[in-house]
Design an enzyme around this catalytic site. Sequence first.
Site, PDB file in Angstrom:
ATOM      1  N   HIS A 185       0.888  -1.228  -0.036  1.00 27.40           N
ATOM      2  CA  HIS A 185      -0.074  -0.190  -0.043  1.00 27.40           C
ATOM      3  C   HIS A 185       0.894   1.253   0.052  1.00 27.40           C
ATOM      4  O   HIS A 185       0.396   2.346  -0.473  1.00 27.40           O
ATOM      5  CB  HIS A 185      -0.931  -0.031   1.054  1.00 27.40           C
ATOM      6  CG  HIS A 185      -2.059  -1.075   1.233  1.00 27.40           C
ATOM      7  ND1 HIS A 185      -1.946  -2.110   1.878  1.00 27.40           N
ATOM      8  CD2 HIS A 185      -3.344  -1.115   0.741  1.00 27.40           C
ATOM      9  CE1 HIS A 185      -2.818  -2.817   1.643  1.00 27.40           C
ATOM     10  NE2 HIS A 185      -3.680  -2.265   0.932  1.00 27.40           N
ATOM     11  N   ASP A 257      -4.585  -6.453  -7.684  1.00 28.15           N
ATOM     12  CA  ASP A 257      -4.557  -5.717  -6.313  1.00 28.15           C
ATOM     13  C   ASP A 257      -5.024  -4.105  -6.639  1.00 28.15           C
ATOM     14  O   ASP A 257      -4.678  -3.965  -7.958  1.00 28.15           O
ATOM     15  CB  ASP A 257      -3.544  -5.958  -5.599  1.00 28.15           C
ATOM     16  CG  ASP A 257      -3.756  -5.800  -4.169  1.00 28.15           C
ATOM     17  OD1 ASP A 257      -4.905  -5.494  -3.768  1.00 28.15           O
ATOM     18  OD2 ASP A 257      -2.971  -6.113  -3.377  1.00 28.15           O
TER      19      ASP A 257
END
Length: 481
Positions: A185, A257
């Site tokens: 992230h 993702d």
Amino acid sequence: MSAAEISRLARGTLLPGFAGATAPRWLLDELEAGLGGVTLFAINGNVPGTEALAALNARLGKDATPLITIDEEGGDVTRLSGHLAASPYPGNAALGAADDPELTRRVYRSLGAELAEVGVNLNFAPSVDVNTAADNPVIGTRAFGSDPQLVARHAAAAVTGTQEAGVAACAKHFPGHGATVEDSHLGVPVVDADLALLERRELVPFRAAIEAGARAVMTAHLNLPEITGGVPATLSPAVITGLLRERLGYQGVIVTDALDMDGASGAIGIPEAAVRALCAGADLLCLGPREHEASVRAVLAAIEQAVRSGRLPAERLADAAARTGDLKRWLAGHSPAAVDRTAGLDAARRALRLTGGLPSWTGAPLVVELAASGNIAVGPTPWGLAPFAAETVRVQGAATEAGPLLERATGRGLVVVLRDAHRHEGQRALASALLAARPDAVLVEMGLPVWRPEGAVHLATYGAAEANARAAAERLGLVAA
């Protein structure tokens, strides 16, 4: 191929997020125009409750046949409660500790049944990463374990159980996020593994998931220098086409993702990341929770321009559409299963590991919970033993807090609740200070049980779901079994 057809095919690759518990007009219009589907996020307010979620998803599917996706792993990564409650199902670490593939299949079948009841048809689970880095900040209890063969047998069971409920499973995070101490992230984690090591470790459970019939596989934003040469796996033809399609022979849907993560788009932006992922061989693009109408427009424009310039062959979009179409036809031919929440508590009970003997207490013990920050994937879901304890206090976790806590626990038992203590120096310092004065204290670890003080009574739950907490409370005698 006409411009209109290219535009429709491009839309078919997108899984944007959106804000709120009702479908905005722009989203309904895009679905009618061919949008691939949506991804639901609790942080976007998409999950206010099961009845409202079922109504939302019914509206999304009224005039289209979208893929409705969610990250519902059970355990620490749960979305169905809207982050308001912990999951009734333990996560993968607990299932791996119990090591009964049939029980894993049963848990995932029930979890899939709950998703089907509210209209979700593609679950971004299971995580089949082999968690070989104890300090992994983003996987941890989301993995079945650190042994490739154990992870493989539970990966297959999880895929089978999910799809028996009529929900497509998505094995993630290819080619494996377990050997890094970085969070994708926030950057591009490095996995220093060559193909031979990947074959012995990371790829073992993915092969098992594929053999079990996984309808989707999710890519990871990882740099594998030996294979990708610095390119994140999500954007790498060597990983998506070379490894997953050709070497592993996978013919199902490949989904990225979330592309808003820095590991994918931090240096190049989401539209460019979307184009590169499609060129590499991805079929569906998860855009992320913040990526709504404007992002959809920008990504569509980038994809269409890439086709017009010849950079992205139109045939690549057609190939993605064909695979997505196969998935939707599979979904149409399956019926849901029955919910079986007893499976969750059964698994949580079997996962418990007690070191040492529990002391006898007079009256209710003081339960001290040491605060532990979660990662972005986990989110703000509540955790701990407070729902089952007569008195609980939560502290930050520092040795200086020991004195007042010891005074408060005078004359009664003391339970100290940790979460990934190996990753939090303050937790270890306070727990050690409390144990020095109260060697009869019980440590309850609700993360990975990496740190275990010698001689301490230690109860490991392998997760912080509601099922894990209840099972621990039963073992401690806080509630009746």
